[in-house]
Design an enzyme around this catalytic site. Structure first.
Site, PDB file in Angstrom:
ATOM      1  N   HIS A 105       0.860  -1.192   0.000  1.00 43.12           N
ATOM      2  CA  HIS A 105       0.000   0.000   0.000  1.00 43.12           C
ATOM      3  C   HIS A 105       0.888   1.230   0.000  1.00 43.12           C
ATOM      4  O   HIS A 105       1.937   1.250   0.634  1.00 43.12           O
ATOM      5  CB  HIS A 105      -0.916   0.020   1.237  1.00 43.12           C
ATOM      6  CG  HIS A 105      -2.066   0.943   1.077  1.00 43.12           C
ATOM      7  ND1 HIS A 105      -1.973   2.297   1.301  1.00 43.12           N
ATOM      8  CD2 HIS A 105      -3.327   0.711   0.667  1.00 43.12           C
ATOM      9  CE1 HIS A 105      -3.144   2.862   1.064  1.00 43.12           C
ATOM     10  NE2 HIS A 105      -3.985   1.924   0.671  1.00 43.12           N
ATOM     11  N   ASP A 141      -7.903  -5.162  -0.314  1.00 47.16           N
ATOM     12  CA  ASP A 141      -8.363  -6.047  -1.397  1.00 47.16           C
ATOM     13  C   ASP A 141      -8.019  -7.506  -1.166  1.00 47.16           C
ATOM     14  O   ASP A 141      -8.473  -8.368  -1.924  1.00 47.16           O
ATOM     15  CB  ASP A 141      -7.758  -5.583  -2.728  1.00 47.16           C
ATOM     16  CG  ASP A 141      -8.283  -4.216  -3.120  1.00 47.16           C
ATOM     17  OD1 ASP A 141      -7.484  -3.324  -3.454  1.00 47.16           O
ATOM     18  OD2 ASP A 141      -9.514  -4.022  -3.037  1.00 47.16           O
TER      19      ASP A 141
HETATM   20  C1  SDX Z   1      -6.072   0.106  -3.179  1.00 47.44           C
HETATM   21  O1  SDX Z   1      -4.224   4.607  -2.183  1.00 47.44           O
HETATM   22  C2  SDX Z   1      -5.219   3.979  -1.593  1.00 47.44           C
HETATM   23  O2  SDX Z   1      -5.652   4.332  -0.533  1.00 47.44           O
HETATM   24  C3  SDX Z   1      -5.770   2.792  -2.375  1.00 47.44           C
HETATM   25  C4  SDX Z   1      -6.826   1.961  -1.634  1.00 47.44           C
HETATM   26  C5  SDX Z   1      -8.113   2.759  -1.411  1.00 47.44           C
HETATM   27  O3  SDX Z   1      -8.833   2.416  -0.472  1.00 47.44           O
HETATM   28  O4  SDX Z   1      -8.425   3.645  -2.272  1.00 47.44           O
HETATM   29  O5  SDX Z   1      -6.306   1.523  -0.391  1.00 47.44           O
HETATM   30  C6  SDX Z   1      -7.230   0.732  -2.466  1.00 47.44           C
HETATM   31  O6  SDX Z   1      -5.809   0.451  -4.306  1.00 47.44           O
HETATM   32  C7  SDX Z   1      -5.226  -0.900  -2.424  1.00 47.44           C
HETATM   33  C8  SDX Z   1      -4.015  -1.412  -3.271  1.00 47.44           C
HETATM   34  C9  SDX Z   1      -4.506  -2.502  -4.232  1.00 47.44           C
HETATM   35  N1  SDX Z   1      -3.418  -2.883  -5.152  1.00 47.44           N
HETATM   36  C10 SDX Z   1      -2.773  -4.053  -5.043  1.00 47.44           C
HETATM   37  O7  SDX Z   1      -2.961  -4.862  -4.132  1.00 47.44           O
HETATM   38  C11 SDX Z   1      -1.771  -4.322  -6.163  1.00 47.44           C
HETATM   39  C12 SDX Z   1      -0.484  -4.880  -5.566  1.00 47.44           C
HETATM   40  N2  SDX Z   1       0.167  -3.821  -4.800  1.00 47.44           N
HETATM   41  C13 SDX Z   1       1.105  -2.999  -5.481  1.00 47.44           C
HETATM   42  O8  SDX Z   1       1.173  -2.978  -6.845  1.00 47.44           O
HETATM   43  C14 SDX Z   1       1.638  -1.790  -4.707  1.00 47.44           C
HETATM   44  O9  SDX Z   1       1.906  -2.228  -3.439  1.00 47.44           O
HETATM   45  C15 SDX Z   1       0.759  -0.556  -4.663  1.00 47.44           C
HETATM   46  C16 SDX Z   1       0.365  -0.136  -6.033  1.00 47.44           C
HETATM   47  C17 SDX Z   1      -0.444  -0.812  -3.836  1.00 47.44           C
HETATM   48  C18 SDX Z   1       1.589   0.552  -4.011  1.00 47.44           C
HETATM   49  O10 SDX Z   1       2.629   0.815  -4.854  1.00 47.44           O
HETATM   50  P1  SDX Z   1       3.790   1.882  -4.473  1.00 47.44           P
HETATM   51  O11 SDX Z   1       3.492   2.566  -3.203  1.00 47.44           O
HETATM   52  O12 SDX Z   1       4.045   2.721  -5.697  1.00 47.44           O
HETATM   53  O13 SDX Z   1       4.985   0.959  -4.173  1.00 47.44           O
HETATM   54  P2  SDX Z   1       5.947   0.379  -5.285  1.00 47.44           P
HETATM   55  O14 SDX Z   1       5.173  -0.222  -6.423  1.00 47.44           O
HETATM   56  O15 SDX Z   1       6.971   1.406  -5.603  1.00 47.44           O
HETATM   57  O16 SDX Z   1       6.642  -0.841  -4.483  1.00 47.44           O
HETATM   58  C19 SDX Z   1       7.715  -0.603  -3.559  1.00 47.44           C
HETATM   59  C20 SDX Z   1       8.520  -1.894  -3.582  1.00 47.44           C
HETATM   60  C21 SDX Z   1       8.969  -2.279  -4.994  1.00 47.44           C
HETATM   61  O17 SDX Z   1      10.123  -3.081  -4.844  1.00 47.44           O
HETATM   62  P3  SDX Z   1      11.615  -2.361  -4.996  1.00 47.44           P
HETATM   63  O18 SDX Z   1      11.590  -1.605  -6.326  1.00 47.44           O
HETATM   64  O19 SDX Z   1      11.736  -1.433  -3.803  1.00 47.44           O
HETATM   65  O20 SDX Z   1      12.588  -3.501  -4.990  1.00 47.44           O
HETATM   66  O21 SDX Z   1       7.701  -2.992  -3.127  1.00 47.44           O
HETATM   67  C22 SDX Z   1       7.515  -3.933  -4.202  1.00 47.44           C
HETATM   68  C23 SDX Z   1       7.870  -3.200  -5.480  1.00 47.44           C
HETATM   69  O22 SDX Z   1       8.343  -4.107  -6.476  1.00 47.44           O
HETATM   70  N3  SDX Z   1       6.097  -4.331  -4.161  1.00 47.44           N
HETATM   71  C24 SDX Z   1       5.660  -5.561  -4.321  1.00 47.44           C
HETATM   72  C25 SDX Z   1       4.267  -5.478  -4.153  1.00 47.44           C
HETATM   73  N4  SDX Z   1       3.910  -4.218  -3.916  1.00 47.44           N
HETATM   74  C26 SDX Z   1       5.058  -3.500  -3.923  1.00 47.44           C
HETATM   75  N5  SDX Z   1       6.308  -6.729  -4.590  1.00 47.44           N
HETATM   76  C27 SDX Z   1       5.522  -7.825  -4.678  1.00 47.44           C
HETATM   77  N6  SDX Z   1       4.172  -7.835  -4.529  1.00 47.44           N
HETATM   78  C28 SDX Z   1       3.516  -6.681  -4.261  1.00 47.44           C
HETATM   79  N7  SDX Z   1       2.209  -6.671  -4.109  1.00 47.44           N
END
Ligand code: SDX
Length: 424
Positions: free
Chosen positions: A302, A359
């Site tokens: 998140h 989710d």
């Molecule tokens: C919602 O914003 C809100 O409030 C949203 C929400 C709402 O109520 O409106 O809460 C609802 O959208 C919840 C999120 C649902 N999405 C997912 O579950 C999709 C999977 N999660 C991710 O794609 C990610 O965690 C996000 C999109 C939720 C957040 O992305 P960020 O903050 O931009 O973080 P990032 O993608 O830059 O990740 C940071 C690191 C990265 O690794 P490094 O580059 O540091 O090595 O964490 C890793 C990412 O690769 N990472 C994951 C991961 N999520 C982040 N690795 C594996 N699996 C994951 N799910």
């Protein structure tokens, strides 16, 4: 603690005011930055940038706190009705019994959808994704409620709250080859939705109170979440004075993305894949850690919650309660718990502060309620609707300027036109 921030560069010193919110959050107000320095800031994904000051929802990502207008999500999910929470978010206070009755009656008086909207709906193919259908129908409302039918913002708020659930069920009924149901004003908001989803003309449909209560809790948990992607979209579109319907339709589109609300559908599809693959959660944890795999653990991570998502905790407990009350044994629930356990003990996830989000477990409950996977994000939209409305209303009430971010240009510098005959 100083009430300004100092910036020194190019041999000059600049001071910018620091603002402090009611929960002691602090921000540097850079409204005069470019005028005074010629510089702008840049912050891809707005990870450090506040777009507005809002009095609607407070969340503390480090402490796992979420409050709507000061009330904790835990209390509201346990004690309130979804319409009470919608009223709270939109108008700022929990309604008195008179205000609640009037609000509920207003909504009931507008649940019927214009029959011409059905003609638009009939044009969609049977396999159309319900989110694309819903955003199109909500946008179409801006064409129906215009001119002398436009009405006040408050009337359009009521129209949306009243009609979106009805329109949301059409896609499901069409996918089943069943006739759509009209709303039944003798039912409460959640029971009315369930009745429109599952009633058939051949027999009376009894709404299971366990199912209705579970839906009420899920909608409350999704009702608002400060400046997330879809809410920011609603505020940005609304800042151009576009209609409430056009703004909410844009929010539905933003929510449909798999990184945002679309994740709840992706989670169940991921869990089903893991189940089909023999339930080997370690294999999928390894894939999620491997940047080259292209696989993400959907429902994990998140932007703001770096400890735990309080909604995920509530939903996880509700999943156990609802499935046992309904006598549903869903093997993917155990797979989800195994995944969570493995991830929370794995350095990759711990180091990146990746925890289950809203989710991760919600789809397991939706499925137990009989809601099909491709409708999960529609359920998220129905829950988020009052939050989007509240944020749009606040942006308009505060007369915020049209949103128009700056950029740093990194393209070609000035060059002359070359005739096609002379291009290489
Ligand atoms: C919602 O914003 C809100 O409030 C949203 C929400 C709402 O109520 O409106 O809460 C609802 O959208 C919840 C999120 C649902 N999405 C997912 O579950 C999709 C999977 N999660 C991710 O794609 C990610 O965690 C996000 C999109 C939720 C957040 O992305 P960020 O903050 O931009 O973080 P990032 O993608 O830059 O990740 C940071 C690191 C990265 O690794 P490094 O580059 O540091 O090595 O964490 C890793 C990412 O690769 N990472 C994951 C991961 N999520 C982040 N690795 C594996 N699996 C994951 N799910």
């Amino acid at each position: 603690m100083s009430d300004f921030a100092e910036l020194t560069f190019d041999g000059k010193q600049y001071k910018f005011p620091v603002i402090t919110g009611t929960e002691n959050e602090k921000a540097i107000d850079i409204a005069k930055l470019r005028d005074e320095t010629g510089y702008i800031t840049i912050d891809s994904g707005y990870k450090n940038t506040g777009a507005t000051k809002s009095a609607i929802t407070f969340l503390d990502g480090e402490e796992g706190i979420l409050r709507y207008r000061g009330y904790s999500i835990e209390e509201l999910a346990e004690k309130a009705s979804f319409l009470e929470v919608a009223y709270l978010l939109i108008y700022g206070e929990l309604p008195t019994s008179e205000q609640y009755a009037a609000f509920e009656d207003d909504i009931k008086m507008h649940t019927i959808v214009n029959e011409d909207m059905r003609k638009i709906f009939e044009g969609f193919p049977v396999n159309a994704h319900p989110m694309g259908v819903l955003s199109a129908l909500v946008c179409a409302m801006s064409a129906f409620y215009t001119g002398e039918k436009a009405g006040s913002d408050d009337l359009n708020i009521i129209r949306l709250l009243a009609k979106m659930p009805s329109m949301a069920t059409w896609s499901y009924k069409k996918s089943q080859g069943h006739p759509v149901n009209y709303p039944n004003n003798s039912l409460d908001y959640c029971s009315n939705f369930l009745n429109m989803m599952f009633a058939l003309p051949v027999a009376a449909y009894q709404v299971d109170p366990v199912v209705s209560a579970a839906l009420n809790k899920l909608l409350i948990l999704h009702a608002d979440h400060e400046q997330n992607c879809s809410t920011s979209t609603v505020r940005l579109v609304g800042s151009s004075q576009a209609s409430l319907y056009a703004s909410i339709s844009a929010g539905i589109n933003a929510l449909s993305g798999p990184l945002h609300g679309g994740a709840n559908q992706e989670v169940i599809e991921m869990l089903e894949d893991i189940k089909a693959d023999g339930g080997d959660t370690d294999k999928y944890i390894a894939m999620a850690k491997d940047k080259n795999s292209g696989f993400r653990l959907m429902g994990f991570g998140h932007r703001v919650y770096k400890n735990f998502d309080p909604r995920a905790r509530i939903i996880k407990k509700a999943a156990d309660d609802v499935l046992s009350k309904l006598g549903v044994n869903d093997p993917v629930l155990e797979i989800a718990k195994k995944l969570e356990e493995a991830a929370l003990n794995d350095e990759y996830f711990v180091a990146r502060k990746l925890y289950p989000n809203v989710d991760f477990y919600s789809g397991i409950i939706y499925r137990a309620l009989g809601i099909p996977t491709n409708m999960f994000t529609v359920m998220f939209a129905i829950g988020r609707l009052p939050g989007w409305i509240a944020q749009w209303k606040e942006m308009r009430a505060n007369k915020e300027p049209i949103g128009r971010p700056r950029q740093v240009y990194v393209g070609a510098t000035a060059r002359e036109y070359v005739d096609v005959a002379n291009r290489k």
